[in-house]
Design a protein around this motif. Structure first.
Motif, PDB file in Angstrom:
ATOM      1  N   SER A  17     -52.768  17.009 -28.130  1.00 55.98           N
ATOM      2  CA  SER A  17     -51.931  15.899 -27.671  1.00 55.98           C
ATOM      3  C   SER A  17     -51.578  14.952 -28.815  1.00 55.98           C
ATOM      4  O   SER A  17     -50.498  14.364 -28.828  1.00 55.98           O
ATOM      5  CB  SER A  17     -52.609  15.140 -26.527  1.00 55.98           C
ATOM      6  OG  SER A  17     -53.716  14.401 -26.982  1.00 55.98           O
ATOM      7  N   ARG A  20     -48.792  16.946 -31.205  1.00 56.80           N
ATOM      8  CA  ARG A  20     -47.425  17.162 -30.711  1.00 56.80           C
ATOM      9  C   ARG A  20     -46.417  16.173 -31.292  1.00 56.80           C
ATOM     10  O   ARG A  20     -45.404  16.588 -31.848  1.00 56.80           O
ATOM     11  CB  ARG A  20     -47.391  17.143 -29.192  1.00 56.80           C
ATOM     12  CG  ARG A  20     -47.935  18.402 -28.577  1.00 56.80           C
ATOM     13  CD  ARG A  20     -47.744  18.391 -27.063  1.00 56.80           C
ATOM     14  NE  ARG A  20     -48.538  19.402 -26.409  1.00 56.80           N
ATOM     15  CZ  ARG A  20     -48.208  20.670 -26.299  1.00 56.80           C
ATOM     16  NH1 ARG A  20     -47.097  21.105 -26.835  1.00 56.80           N
ATOM     17  NH2 ARG A  20     -48.991  21.519 -25.674  1.00 56.80           N
ATOM     18  N   PRO A  21     -46.641  14.862 -31.185  1.00 57.44           N
ATOM     19  CA  PRO A  21     -45.645  13.938 -31.738  1.00 57.44           C
ATOM     20  C   PRO A  21     -45.600  13.941 -33.270  1.00 57.44           C
ATOM     21  O   PRO A  21     -44.587  13.563 -33.861  1.00 57.44           O
ATOM     22  CB  PRO A  21     -46.069  12.567 -31.200  1.00 57.44           C
ATOM     23  CG  PRO A  21     -47.493  12.704 -30.808  1.00 57.44           C
ATOM     24  CD  PRO A  21     -47.699  14.150 -30.459  1.00 57.44           C
ATOM     25  N   MET A  22     -46.683  14.397 -33.892  1.00 54.49           N
ATOM     26  CA  MET A  22     -46.726  14.406 -35.355  1.00 54.49           C
ATOM     27  C   MET A  22     -45.845  15.486 -35.959  1.00 54.49           C
ATOM     28  O   MET A  22     -45.487  15.407 -37.133  1.00 54.49           O
ATOM     29  CB  MET A  22     -48.168  14.578 -35.848  1.00 54.49           C
ATOM     30  CG  MET A  22     -49.066  13.414 -35.496  1.00 54.49           C
ATOM     31  SD  MET A  22     -50.763  13.686 -36.028  1.00 54.49           S
ATOM     32  CE  MET A  22     -50.656  13.116 -37.721  1.00 54.49           C
ATOM     33  N   ASP A  24     -42.830  16.366 -34.676  1.00 55.58           N
ATOM     34  CA  ASP A  24     -41.418  16.125 -34.397  1.00 55.58           C
ATOM     35  C   ASP A  24     -40.653  15.991 -35.707  1.00 55.58           C
ATOM     36  O   ASP A  24     -41.196  15.492 -36.708  1.00 55.58           O
ATOM     37  CB  ASP A  24     -41.230  14.848 -33.571  1.00 55.58           C
ATOM     38  CG  ASP A  24     -41.660  15.010 -32.131  1.00 55.58           C
ATOM     39  OD1 ASP A  24     -41.775  16.170 -31.666  1.00 55.58           O
ATOM     40  OD2 ASP A  24     -41.879  13.982 -31.465  1.00 55.58           O
ATOM     41  N   ALA A  27     -40.672  12.487 -37.224  1.00 56.09           N
ATOM     42  CA  ALA A  27     -41.959  11.804 -37.414  1.00 56.09           C
ATOM     43  C   ALA A  27     -42.140  11.468 -38.894  1.00 56.09           C
ATOM     44  O   ALA A  27     -42.092  12.345 -39.743  1.00 56.09           O
ATOM     45  CB  ALA A  27     -43.108  12.682 -36.936  1.00 56.09           C
TER      46      ALA A  27
END
Length: 67
Positions: A17, A20-22, A24, A27
């Motif tokens: 979790s 995941r945003p790292m 993008d 990012a």
């Protein structure tokens, strides 16, 4: 499943979790941050593969695949 294995799976879910945003495209991460998350992902994948292999060994040998 042992408490240690359960904990490893829970940790892997948390790391996933976070990762995941790292990853993008937009990012703004440093190389050190990318290496950090890559290390955590490798550690977690190693744990999960060990759990899967152990589960496979138990079921292949006719062991109880439950808890």
């Amino acid at each position: 499943m042992t408490d240690q294995r359960r904990s490893q799976l829970e940790t892997a879910a948390v790391i996933l979790s976070l990762a995941r945003p790292m990853v993008d495209d937009d990012a703004p991460l440093t190389a050190d941050e990318l290496r950090w998350i890559a290390r955590r992902l490798v550690e977690s994948l190693t744990d999960v593969l060990g759990i899967a292999a152990g589960h496979h060994d138990r079921t292949a040998n006719g062991g109880n695949s439950g808890t």
